[in-house]
Design a protein around this motif. Structure first.
Motif, mmCIF file in Angstrom:
data_model
loop_
_atom_site.group_PDB
_atom_site.id
_atom_site.type_symbol
_atom_site.label_atom_id
_atom_site.label_comp_id
_atom_site.label_asym_id
_atom_site.label_seq_id
_atom_site.Cartn_x
_atom_site.Cartn_y
_atom_site.Cartn_z
ATOM 1 N N GLU A 1 4.827 14.540 -1.069
ATOM 2 C CA GLU A 1 4.093 13.304 -0.828
ATOM 3 C C GLU A 1 4.921 12.082 -1.203
ATOM 4 O OE1 GLU A 1 0.579 13.888 -3.147
ATOM 5 O OE2 GLU A 1 -0.559 14.692 -1.468
ATOM 6 N N GLN A 2 5.648 12.168 -2.289
ATOM 7 C CA GLN A 2 6.500 11.057 -2.692
ATOM 8 C C GLN A 2 7.536 10.757 -1.609
ATOM 9 O OE1 GLN A 2 8.058 12.472 -6.451
ATOM 10 N NE2 GLN A 2 6.587 11.250 -7.622
ATOM 11 N N SER B 1 2.214 1.826 -3.382
ATOM 12 C CA SER B 1 1.139 2.322 -4.247
ATOM 13 C C SER B 1 0.877 3.798 -3.991
ATOM 14 C CB SER B 1 -0.141 1.506 -4.011
ATOM 15 O OG SER B 1 -1.202 1.997 -4.795
ATOM 16 N N LYS B 2 0.924 4.199 -2.716
ATOM 17 C CA LYS B 2 0.710 5.609 -2.371
ATOM 18 C C LYS B 2 1.844 6.468 -2.919
ATOM 19 C CE LYS B 2 -3.087 5.348 0.183
ATOM 20 N NZ LYS B 2 -2.995 5.420 1.648
ATOM 21 N N TYR B 3 3.054 5.937 -2.896
ATOM 22 C CA TYR B 3 4.190 6.662 -3.489
ATOM 23 C C TYR B 3 3.954 6.870 -4.986
ATOM 24 C CZ TYR B 3 8.549 6.932 -6.096
ATOM 25 O OH TYR B 3 9.508 7.282 -7.020
ATOM 26 N N LEU B 4 3.511 5.819 -5.669
ATOM 27 C CA LEU B 4 3.293 5.905 -7.113
ATOM 28 C C LEU B 4 2.202 6.908 -7.472
ATOM 29 C CD1 LEU B 4 3.468 2.144 -8.216
ATOM 30 C CD2 LEU B 4 5.209 3.912 -8.538
ATOM 31 N N SER B 5 1.193 7.014 -6.623
ATOM 32 C CA SER B 5 0.067 7.904 -6.915
ATOM 33 C C SER B 5 0.260 9.315 -6.374
ATOM 34 C CB SER B 5 -1.229 7.312 -6.356
ATOM 35 O OG SER B 5 -1.160 7.178 -4.949
ATOM 36 N N THR C 1 1.247 13.074 -6.005
ATOM 37 C CA THR C 1 1.271 14.101 -7.050
ATOM 38 C C THR C 1 2.285 15.211 -6.772
ATOM 39 O OG1 THR C 1 -0.539 15.267 -5.934
ATOM 40 C CG2 THR C 1 -1.130 13.690 -7.668
ATOM 41 N N TRP D 1 5.850 9.090 1.550
ATOM 42 C CA TRP D 1 5.487 7.674 1.396
ATOM 43 C C TRP D 1 6.724 6.807 1.215
ATOM 44 C CZ3 TRP D 1 1.278 6.080 3.322
ATOM 45 C CH2 TRP D 1 0.144 6.906 3.327
ATOM 46 N N GLU E 1 0.831 -1.209 0.000
ATOM 47 C CA GLU E 1 0.000 0.000 0.000
ATOM 48 C C GLU E 1 0.866 1.260 0.000
ATOM 49 O OE1 GLU E 1 -3.473 2.253 2.616
ATOM 50 O OE2 GLU E 1 -2.829 0.217 3.147
#
Length: 235
Positions: free
Chosen positions: A78-79, A68-72, A74, A82, A65
């Motif tokens: 945030e990157q 996935s949060k890193y990939l999403s 923006t 995560w 998860e």
């Protein structure tokens, strides 16, 4: 997604002080703990009745998860948050397995358990080296996504084998009560281990391994205080 918050009681001069161990520990509410200070962590989540397999698998899903949060994400902020969350959990999870799960493999599964544990330790070492490299790469670096992707791909292979083979065989060899006891030990251990990758640290050895981990953990937690993580409600 279950919250990672933990509740605990710290007794100082007969005055009970309630505190919250969040991810990462001591980041939002740093505490000074000396060897003379004794404290008990009272974990309230389902680890009370979970088996060790359920705890391990829960961690695996959390790592997926966070990736996935890193990939999403923006924004760069945030990157970075995560990626830090992923790093924090993977380091703790790996150390917890090496201190609790793999010795149990060797104890209850004999020669086969030792072989399984040694293979898993070798995969852990590779993951630690990848995580170590990732930690030293800025999230804005063009190589960061590639490094992170490779780490996650290798972890998925490791996690799949662990969940579908190792843990199934292990649970069949021990009583549920023992598995639940190991789950509690696993969660307690994760509160005190390093939160960053240390590939050169021993991955077995009992007291020596514990001493090495305890030596690195305070420094890691201090560094975590100056790192950014997702807000608690987002985890």
């Amino acid at each position: 997604m279950q919250s990672l918050a933990r509740r605990g009681i710290l007794s100082l001069k007969n005055r009970p002080v309630t505190f919250s161990i969040t991810r990462p520990p001591f980041t939002q509410h740093p505490l000074t703990l000396t060897p003379a200070r004794l404290f008990v962590v009272n974990m309230s989540h389902s680890a009370v009745s979970n088996t060790i397999s359920e705890e391990i698998i829960r961690d695996h899903r959390e790592l997926e998860e966070y990736y996935s949060k890193y990939l999403s994400a923006t924004t760069e902020k945030e990157q970075n948050e995560w990626a830090n969350q992923f790093r924090w959990e993977l380091a703790r999870h790996s150390a917890g397995e090496e201190l609790v799960l793999y010795p149990a493999f060797e104890k209850y599964l004999g020669a086969e358990g030792k072989q399984i544990a040694d293979e898993d330790r070798a995969e852990h070492l590779e993951a630690k080296e990848q995580l170590y490299q990732l930690e030293r790469t800025n999230v804005t670096d063009s190589n960061f996504p590639t490094l992170f992707k490779k780490l996650m791909e290798d972890l998925r292979t490791h996690m799949k084998s662990e969940e579908e083979k190792d843990l199934v065989k292990f649970e069949a060899a021990i009583p549920r009560e023992e598995s639940q006891s190991l789950a509690k030990s696993f969660q307690r251990t994760k509160q005190f281990v390093p939160t960053r990758s240390h590939p050169s640290a021993p991955d077995k050895g009992g007291l020596f391994q514990n001493a090495a981990g305890l030596a690195a953990a305070p420094i890691d937690k201090l560094r975590d205080m100056f790192s950014s993580f997702p807000e608690q409600e987002k985890v």
